[in-house]
Design a protein around this motif. Structure first.
Motif, mmCIF file in Angstrom:
data_model
loop_
_atom_site.group_PDB
_atom_site.id
_atom_site.type_symbol
_atom_site.label_atom_id
_atom_site.label_comp_id
_atom_site.label_asym_id
_atom_site.label_seq_id
_atom_site.Cartn_x
_atom_site.Cartn_y
_atom_site.Cartn_z
ATOM 1 N N GLY A 178 0.782 -1.221 0.000
ATOM 2 C CA GLY A 178 0.000 0.000 0.000
ATOM 3 C C GLY A 178 0.817 1.276 0.000
ATOM 4 N N LYS A 179 2.143 1.171 0.078
ATOM 5 C CA LYS A 179 3.010 2.347 0.138
ATOM 6 C C LYS A 179 3.531 2.710 -1.253
ATOM 7 C CE LYS A 179 3.031 2.250 4.725
ATOM 8 N NZ LYS A 179 2.359 3.285 5.538
ATOM 9 N N THR A 180 3.722 4.003 -1.464
ATOM 10 C CA THR A 180 4.394 4.460 -2.673
ATOM 11 C C THR A 180 5.839 4.793 -2.327
ATOM 12 O OG1 THR A 180 3.652 6.738 -2.268
ATOM 13 C CG2 THR A 180 2.297 5.357 -3.716
ATOM 14 N N VAL A 181 6.740 4.429 -3.220
ATOM 15 C CA VAL A 181 8.173 4.595 -2.972
ATOM 16 C C VAL A 181 8.802 5.381 -4.117
ATOM 17 C CG1 VAL A 181 10.383 3.402 -2.678
ATOM 18 C CG2 VAL A 181 8.295 2.444 -1.666
ATOM 19 N N LEU A 182 9.630 6.355 -3.770
ATOM 20 C CA LEU A 182 10.389 7.148 -4.739
ATOM 21 C C LEU A 182 11.868 6.871 -4.518
ATOM 22 C CD1 LEU A 182 10.525 9.457 -6.887
ATOM 23 C CD2 LEU A 182 10.667 11.051 -4.960
ATOM 24 N N ASP A 183 12.564 6.423 -5.545
ATOM 25 C CA ASP A 183 13.992 6.104 -5.454
ATOM 26 C C ASP A 183 14.778 7.162 -6.213
ATOM 27 O OD1 ASP A 183 16.437 4.873 -5.093
ATOM 28 O OD2 ASP A 183 16.105 3.327 -6.618
ATOM 29 N N LEU A 184 15.387 8.084 -5.477
ATOM 30 C CA LEU A 184 16.155 9.170 -6.072
ATOM 31 C C LEU A 184 17.601 8.725 -6.294
ATOM 32 C CD1 LEU A 184 14.862 12.114 -3.834
ATOM 33 C CD2 LEU A 184 14.211 11.631 -6.200
ATOM 34 N N GLY A 185 18.064 8.793 -7.541
ATOM 35 C CA GLY A 185 19.406 8.322 -7.861
ATOM 36 C C GLY A 185 19.436 6.818 -8.009
ATOM 37 N N THR A 186 18.520 6.280 -8.763
ATOM 38 C CA THR A 186 18.276 4.833 -8.818
ATOM 39 C C THR A 186 19.357 4.038 -9.539
ATOM 40 O OG1 THR A 186 16.528 3.231 -9.291
ATOM 41 C CG2 THR A 186 16.942 4.898 -10.972
ATOM 42 N N TRP A 187 20.037 4.636 -10.523
ATOM 43 C CA TRP A 187 21.038 4.009 -11.377
ATOM 44 C C TRP A 187 20.427 2.803 -12.112
ATOM 45 C CZ3 TRP A 187 26.865 4.379 -9.969
ATOM 46 C CH2 TRP A 187 27.652 4.051 -11.092
ATOM 47 N N SER A 188 20.804 1.583 -11.720
ATOM 48 C CA SER A 188 20.291 0.387 -12.414
ATOM 49 C C SER A 188 18.945 -0.079 -11.878
ATOM 50 C CB SER A 188 21.302 -0.759 -12.314
ATOM 51 O OG SER A 188 22.552 -0.389 -12.853
ATOM 52 N N GLY A 189 18.437 0.600 -10.854
ATOM 53 C CA GLY A 189 17.113 0.270 -10.339
ATOM 54 C C GLY A 189 17.070 -0.807 -9.281
#
Length: 224
Positions: free
Chosen positions: A50-61
């Motif tokens: 149920g959470k939304t996640v933002l990955d800043l500087g993800t590179w290869s994910g």
């Protein structure tokens, strides 16, 4: 019908990655280290359903896909430096890994060092990952101010910590050239007290910190 196994792109792989078909991409960071960093980042967060996640500087994910694996309802991955760099070819690696993962992850190209900086277009997310990025920004304080605005619950920040600085007062060392690891993209080396103070100054009400997986690394969980 013969199933064709997609060829792994010839890019610079920094994060080691496990593919769903059993193959392993061996990057600079070994799998064991990646698993340790996953636990450091996600272990305190509890279930991500149920959470939304933002990955800043993800590179290869790697962390974006891990968030999806752990049940996040929506994941957005952001990068610009590694994605557009001709040596890293990060966007090619990211697209391959995400496609192989089978998860739907939104990708946004965004310069976190743009000035003036506004992260409002990225939207508000329950959890924001800011891992291994702070010390690469020329103005990390501006980034923290903006990140606070788009964090609904928790920011997870992982960074290099400068061991040469005193530990009893907030301080940060500036690297104008290649002083840190001979890397011109490394700009800052804060101590733990400095990062905690910055997080409190931009508005986070509670901060937990712990040593990172490597020497001179630290992980902070900052709560609204």
């Amino acid at each position: 019908m013969v199933k064709i196994t997609p060829r792994i792109p010839d890019v610079f792989w920094y994060q080691s990655l496990e593919l769903v078909d059993g193959r392993v991409i061996n990057g600079t960071k070994p799998i064991a280290m990646m698993k340790g960093e996953f636990e450091n980042a996600f272990g305190r967060l509890g279930p991500l359903q149920g959470k939304t996640v933002l990955d800043l500087g993800t590179w290869s994910g790697a962390f974006a896909v891990e968030a999806a694996r752990r049940g996040a309802a929506g994941v957005t991955a952001v990068d610009q430096f590694t994605w557009t760099n001709e040596f890293f070819k990060g966007r090619l690696g990211f697209d391959f890994f995400v496609e192989q993962s089978g998860y739907e992850i939104k990708a946004i190209e965004f310069d976190l060092d743009s000035s003036p900086l506004s992260l409002t277009p990225l939207g508000i997310h329950d959890i924001v990952l800011f891992l291994g990025v702070f010390y690469h920004l020329k103005d990390p304080i501006a980034a923290l101010r903006e990140i606070y605005k788009i964090t609904r619950e928790t920011l997870v920040l992982e960074t290099h910590i400068e061991s040469q600085l005193p530990s009893d007062r907030p301080a940060m060392m500036f690297y104008p050239r290649r002083e840190l690891a001979n890397d011109p993209s490394n700009w800052w080396g804060p101590n733990v007290m400095c990062v905690r103070a910055l997080l409190e100054t931009v508005g986070f009400s509670r901060i937990e910190d712990a040593p990172g997986y490597e020497v001179n690394r630290h992980v902070f969980h900052a709560y609204r």
